[in-house]
Design an enzyme around this catalytic site. Sequence first.
Site, PDB file in Angstrom:
ATOM      1  N   LYS A 129      -6.118   6.665  12.098  1.00 25.06           N
ATOM      2  CA  LYS A 129      -6.449   7.210  10.778  1.00 25.06           C
ATOM      3  C   LYS A 129      -6.906   8.662  10.874  1.00 25.06           C
ATOM      4  O   LYS A 129      -7.784   8.987  11.668  1.00 25.06           O
ATOM      5  CB  LYS A 129      -7.548   6.362  10.137  1.00 25.06           C
ATOM      6  CG  LYS A 129      -7.071   4.924   9.907  1.00 25.06           C
ATOM      7  CD  LYS A 129      -8.138   4.064   9.305  1.00 25.06           C
ATOM      8  CE  LYS A 129      -7.570   2.663   9.064  1.00 25.06           C
ATOM      9  NZ  LYS A 129      -8.566   1.755   8.533  1.00 25.06           N
ATOM     10  N   CYS A 133      -7.394 -11.073   0.718  1.00 24.02           N
ATOM     11  CA  CYS A 133      -7.468 -10.696   2.131  1.00 24.02           C
ATOM     12  C   CYS A 133      -7.665 -11.927   3.008  1.00 24.02           C
ATOM     13  O   CYS A 133      -8.655 -12.656   2.870  1.00 24.02           O
ATOM     14  CB  CYS A 133      -8.598  -9.701   2.365  1.00 24.02           C
ATOM     15  SG  CYS A 133      -8.661  -9.240   4.108  1.00 24.02           S
ATOM     16  N   LYS A 173      -4.007   0.798  14.922  1.00 27.19           N
ATOM     17  CA  LYS A 173      -3.962   1.710  13.776  1.00 27.19           C
ATOM     18  C   LYS A 173      -4.567   3.067  14.124  1.00 27.19           C
ATOM     19  O   LYS A 173      -5.418   3.167  15.027  1.00 27.19           O
ATOM     20  CB  LYS A 173      -4.722   1.099  12.615  1.00 27.19           C
ATOM     21  CG  LYS A 173      -6.211   1.020  12.890  1.00 27.19           C
ATOM     22  CD  LYS A 173      -7.006   0.647  11.669  1.00 27.19           C
ATOM     23  CE  LYS A 173      -7.016  -0.832  11.413  1.00 27.19           C
ATOM     24  NZ  LYS A 173      -8.025  -1.256  10.433  1.00 27.19           N
ATOM     25  N   CYS A 196     -14.811  -3.526  -0.476  1.00 27.94           N
ATOM     26  CA  CYS A 196     -13.426  -3.805  -0.085  1.00 27.94           C
ATOM     27  C   CYS A 196     -12.887  -4.941  -0.952  1.00 27.94           C
ATOM     28  O   CYS A 196     -13.626  -5.572  -1.697  1.00 27.94           O
ATOM     29  CB  CYS A 196     -13.354  -4.191   1.387  1.00 27.94           C
ATOM     30  SG  CYS A 196     -13.924  -5.870   1.684  1.00 27.94           S
ATOM     31  N   ARG A 239      -1.773   6.385   9.708  1.00 29.85           N
ATOM     32  CA  ARG A 239      -1.705   5.893   8.329  1.00 29.85           C
ATOM     33  C   ARG A 239      -1.853   7.033   7.327  1.00 29.85           C
ATOM     34  O   ARG A 239      -1.845   8.192   7.698  1.00 29.85           O
ATOM     35  CB  ARG A 239      -2.833   4.877   8.151  1.00 29.85           C
ATOM     36  CG  ARG A 239      -2.833   3.779   9.214  1.00 29.85           C
ATOM     37  CD  ARG A 239      -2.576   2.477   8.589  1.00 29.85           C
ATOM     38  NE  ARG A 239      -2.713   1.360   9.482  1.00 29.85           N
ATOM     39  CZ  ARG A 239      -3.550   0.327   9.280  1.00 29.85           C
ATOM     40  NH1 ARG A 239      -4.377   0.342   8.250  1.00 29.85           N
ATOM     41  NH2 ARG A 239      -3.551  -0.704  10.088  1.00 29.85           N
ATOM     42  N   CYS A 263     -15.901  -8.878   5.550  1.00 28.39           N
ATOM     43  CA  CYS A 263     -15.889  -9.228   6.973  1.00 28.39           C
ATOM     44  C   CYS A 263     -16.233  -7.982   7.777  1.00 28.39           C
ATOM     45  O   CYS A 263     -16.276  -6.873   7.232  1.00 28.39           O
ATOM     46  CB  CYS A 263     -14.525  -9.805   7.377  1.00 28.39           C
ATOM     47  SG  CYS A 263     -13.311  -8.566   7.872  1.00 28.39           S
ATOM     48  N   ARG A 273       0.868  -1.189   0.000  1.00 25.08           N
ATOM     49  CA  ARG A 273       0.000   0.000   0.000  1.00 25.08           C
ATOM     50  C   ARG A 273       0.900   1.233   0.000  1.00 25.08           C
ATOM     51  O   ARG A 273       1.737   1.396   0.873  1.00 25.08           O
ATOM     52  CB  ARG A 273      -0.867  -0.038   1.247  1.00 25.08           C
ATOM     53  CG  ARG A 273      -1.992   0.958   1.256  1.00 25.08           C
ATOM     54  CD  ARG A 273      -2.776   0.852   2.550  1.00 25.08           C
ATOM     55  NE  ARG A 273      -3.674  -0.289   2.616  1.00 25.08           N
ATOM     56  CZ  ARG A 273      -4.191  -0.772   3.757  1.00 25.08           C
ATOM     57  NH1 ARG A 273      -3.885  -0.219   4.910  1.00 25.08           N
ATOM     58  NH2 ARG A 273      -5.014  -1.805   3.730  1.00 25.08           N
ATOM     59  N   CYS A 315     -13.581  -2.284   6.035  1.00 26.15           N
ATOM     60  CA  CYS A 315     -12.645  -1.455   5.267  1.00 26.15           C
ATOM     61  C   CYS A 315     -13.317  -0.524   4.262  1.00 26.15           C
ATOM     62  O   CYS A 315     -12.748   0.493   3.900  1.00 26.15           O
ATOM     63  CB  CYS A 315     -11.628  -2.337   4.565  1.00 26.15           C
ATOM     64  SG  CYS A 315     -10.643  -3.302   5.724  1.00 26.15           S
TER      65      CYS A 315
HETATM   66  C1  HEM Z   1      -9.663  -4.735  12.583  1.00 27.05           C
HETATM   67  C2  HEM Z   1      -9.830  -3.957  11.548  1.00 27.05           C
HETATM   68  C3  HEM Z   1      -9.182  -4.121  10.193  1.00 27.05           C
HETATM   69  C4  HEM Z   1      -8.290  -5.043   9.710  1.00 27.05           C
HETATM   70  C5  HEM Z   1      -7.619  -6.178  10.449  1.00 27.05           C
HETATM   71  C6  HEM Z   1      -8.065  -4.712   8.327  1.00 27.05           C
HETATM   72  C7  HEM Z   1      -7.249  -5.431   7.468  1.00 27.05           C
HETATM   73  C8  HEM Z   1      -7.167  -5.182   6.121  1.00 27.05           C
HETATM   74  C9  HEM Z   1      -6.488  -6.014   5.181  1.00 27.05           C
HETATM   75  C10 HEM Z   1      -5.764  -7.298   5.475  1.00 27.05           C
HETATM   76  C11 HEM Z   1      -6.608  -5.428   3.978  1.00 27.05           C
HETATM   77  C12 HEM Z   1      -5.988  -5.889   2.682  1.00 27.05           C
HETATM   78  C13 HEM Z   1      -6.957  -6.522   1.788  1.00 27.05           C
HETATM   79  C14 HEM Z   1      -6.311  -6.799   0.462  1.00 27.05           C
HETATM   80  O1  HEM Z   1      -5.889  -5.868  -0.196  1.00 27.05           O
HETATM   81  O2  HEM Z   1      -6.247  -7.965   0.051  1.00 27.05           O
HETATM   82  C15 HEM Z   1      -7.356  -4.231   4.153  1.00 27.05           C
HETATM   83  C16 HEM Z   1      -7.701  -3.349   3.163  1.00 27.05           C
HETATM   84  C17 HEM Z   1      -8.143  -2.069   3.406  1.00 27.05           C
HETATM   85  N1  HEM Z   1      -8.584  -1.571   4.607  1.00 27.05           N
HETATM   86 FE1  HEM Z   1      -8.699  -2.602   6.280  1.00 27.05          FE
HETATM   87  N2  HEM Z   1      -8.796  -3.609   8.002  1.00 27.05           N
HETATM   88  C18 HEM Z   1      -9.491  -3.216   9.111  1.00 27.05           C
HETATM   89  C19 HEM Z   1     -10.357  -2.144   9.211  1.00 27.05           C
HETATM   90  C20 HEM Z   1     -10.392  -1.096   8.288  1.00 27.05           C
HETATM   91  C21 HEM Z   1     -11.198   0.093   8.399  1.00 27.05           C
HETATM   92  C22 HEM Z   1     -12.164   0.380   9.522  1.00 27.05           C
HETATM   93  C23 HEM Z   1     -10.915   0.877   7.299  1.00 27.05           C
HETATM   94  C24 HEM Z   1     -11.432   2.249   6.875  1.00 27.05           C
HETATM   95  C25 HEM Z   1     -12.113   3.085   7.567  1.00 27.05           C
HETATM   96  C26 HEM Z   1      -9.958   0.149   6.515  1.00 27.05           C
HETATM   97  C27 HEM Z   1      -9.425   0.578   5.333  1.00 27.05           C
HETATM   98  C28 HEM Z   1      -8.893  -0.256   4.419  1.00 27.05           C
HETATM   99  C29 HEM Z   1      -8.638   0.125   3.069  1.00 27.05           C
HETATM  100  C30 HEM Z   1      -8.803   1.502   2.481  1.00 27.05           C
HETATM  101  C31 HEM Z   1      -8.190  -1.021   2.431  1.00 27.05           C
HETATM  102  C32 HEM Z   1      -7.831  -1.118   0.969  1.00 27.05           C
HETATM  103  C33 HEM Z   1      -8.785  -1.783   0.161  1.00 27.05           C
HETATM  104  C34 HEM Z   1     -10.060  -1.113  -0.139  1.00 27.05           C
HETATM  105  O3  HEM Z   1     -10.178   0.118  -0.380  1.00 27.05           O
HETATM  106  O4  HEM Z   1     -11.028  -1.880  -0.224  1.00 27.05           O
HETATM  107  N3  HEM Z   1      -9.666  -1.030   7.141  1.00 27.05           N
HETATM  108  N4  HEM Z   1      -7.691  -4.099   5.465  1.00 27.05           N
HETATM  109  S1  SF4 Z   2     -13.317  -5.602   5.363  1.00 30.40           S
HETATM  110 FE1  SF4 Z   2     -12.491  -7.543   5.975  1.00 30.40          FE
HETATM  111  S2  SF4 Z   2     -12.537  -8.712   4.074  1.00 30.40           S
HETATM  112 FE2  SF4 Z   2     -12.658  -6.601   3.487  1.00 30.40          FE
HETATM  113  S3  SF4 Z   2     -10.526  -5.987   3.092  1.00 30.40           S
HETATM  114 FE3  SF4 Z   2     -11.078  -5.425   5.203  1.00 30.40          FE
HETATM  115  S4  SF4 Z   2     -10.343  -7.085   6.420  1.00 30.40           S
HETATM  116 FE4  SF4 Z   2     -10.474  -7.852   4.317  1.00 30.40          FE
END
Ligand code: HEM
Ligand code: SF4
Length: 563
Positions: free
Chosen positions: A209, A429, A207, A423, A142, A468, A73, A472
């Site tokens: 943000k 993921c 994290k 997402c 971030r 999930c 990223r 995200c």
């Molecule tokens: C416990 C909470 C979270 C975990 C463990 C987590 C984990 C991850 C992981 C592993 C990915 C990579 C997915 C891939 O590219 O294959 C991802 C993508 C992403 N996450 Fe999270 N995430 C969490 C919560 C959030 C939240 C609340 C936000 C935003 C408010 C966020 C923003 C993003 C963004 C911007 C991406 C990039 C992909 C997209 O735009 O769909 N994440 N996250």
């Molecule tokens: S919402 Fe869950 S399934 Fe989707 S990218 Fe984030 S961690 Fe992965």
Amino acid sequence: MTDEVSRTERIKEASDYLRGTLAEGLREEITGAIAEDDQQLVKFHGMYLQDDRDLRSERTRKKMEKAFAFMIRVRIPGGVLTPTQWLALDQIARDYGNSTMKLTSRQTVQLHGIIKSNLSATMKAIDAALLNTIAACGDVNRNVACNPNPHQSRAHSEALELARKNSDHLLPRTAAYREIWLDGERIVGGEDEVVEPIYGKTYLPRKFKTVVAVPPLNDVDVFAHDLGFIAIVDEAGAVTGWNVTVGGGMGMTHGEPDTYPRTADVMGFCKTSDAVAIAEAVVTVQRDWGDRLNRKHARLKYTIEDRGLDAFRAEVEERAGVTLMSAAPFKFTSTGDTYGWTHGADGRSHLTLFVQNGRLFAKQMAALRTLAQSHDGDFRITPNQHLIVANIEDAKQKEIHRAMNEAGLLAPRSGLRRNSMACVALPTCGLALAESERYLPDLLTALDEKLAAHGLSADDIVIRMTGCPNGCARPYLAEIGLVGKGPGRYNVYLGAAFDGSRLSKLYAEDLDHAGIIAALDPVFAAYAADRHKGERIGDFTIRAGFVAATSNGRDFHANVRVS
Ligand code: HEM
Ligand code: SF4
């Protein structure tokens, strides 16, 4: 540290400022993975170790290692890239990645499918484009997101400047990134050297943000973030200062009501000259007050719930040496993007493209490559996973419009699709319970048929899906939110506000494709028949009794009427 802290806390502390055994692990050719502890550390360097989940069972059968690859990223404060930087990322995606680019909901680019032996070359190429990936993931501040709209040119440039200042100020200072990915050499400082003046040895509990918003557009979803700045603009379009928001966050865990999404509180108003000091104080109070025992309770949103906003504000004011003023009035109208051409006050033209779920495939990448080769404005990723081509010369407009149309990058008519976001989820993921990005387009086609039957095709309806409950793509702030529960099954949430100020509520549980359509069709029918003039579907679902209104995080799981 005691035994009680979470495993990640121990890994951070023992890592020698994010080094761990990453350098050694990268040289290890026998596996495409890296050591387990290093998998936590590598996030701070902007990447995740993943494996192709589509191939898992076949490879297990053949007794092969999982198909490991890294997701990288990029750190892009405010989502703004020069055409040269765009071309560099496009090239990297084709040389080392899976030949796609994912524009993310926090204005970055994710590159998927980078195998370990290509990591070093990839990181050097990113550096050569004057970009980096430091702190794009991990327990740190971030990528700082920012309203990207060039037609509000004056406020936007001040917002972008604040986003960049916060981003720079809150960067980790460790030399580990440069050593591991770029130089390969360690430069040792004096014994008393303070390596991380803001973060210390164990960085943040979780994290963090930060975003900057410019009303009336809430495209950054300011209330979904730990820290936010809302521009207060005078009649001449100049920013007089910022309302500061704290304690928003999306993630929760199914079946654990102590975890919940939360919208941020407005904490007060500050002058531009104090904004970075306030940001630093918010970060250090969270560093010291945040929960390091339980990662599911470690985000700032829980610190504020537990300690109270007043105590938090007082500590921030004390540390920053700034007294916040009362919040100034502001009004948001929407969270979505304004597609198509806009013409700024300065006479320049900009084109907002539609990129389904932020994923650019070969054909679209090629079209954007051609554009970038002769374009001297910039590329701006929106927080809705789309792309703005800014500052286009008048003479080029027609040709660009034609090329973007051919590449399928102009916005569709469907009001639902225009306001959709998904997402990544499967296959990369590791946390995904269900499909998201690969499924939402088909679900929208099916839902659009129902909407058309009710005469609602053109209505703006915000729909977001995640694989999930981590959230995200911010599904709990969508008027229709779909959250993966298991393979092919989703929970449906309704009732969020169109302007991003109110969370949704669980409406139906564990539905498959047919179940989702059957659950939503009566909602569409009722909306078409009974809505008040100008009433948004999120507000309507509450008035019509489909769901109770959610006031904030603690109330998210209350008054759920699912049987
Ligand atoms: C416990 C909470 C979270 C975990 C463990 C987590 C984990 C991850 C992981 C592993 C990915 C990579 C997915 C891939 O590219 O294959 C991802 C993508 C992403 N996450 Fe999270 N995430 C969490 C919560 C959030 C939240 C609340 C936000 C935003 C408010 C966020 C923003 C993003 C963004 C911007 C991406 C990039 C992909 C997209 O735009 O769909 N994440 N996250
Ligand atoms: S919402 Fe869950 S399934 Fe989707 S990218 Fe984030 S961690 Fe992965």
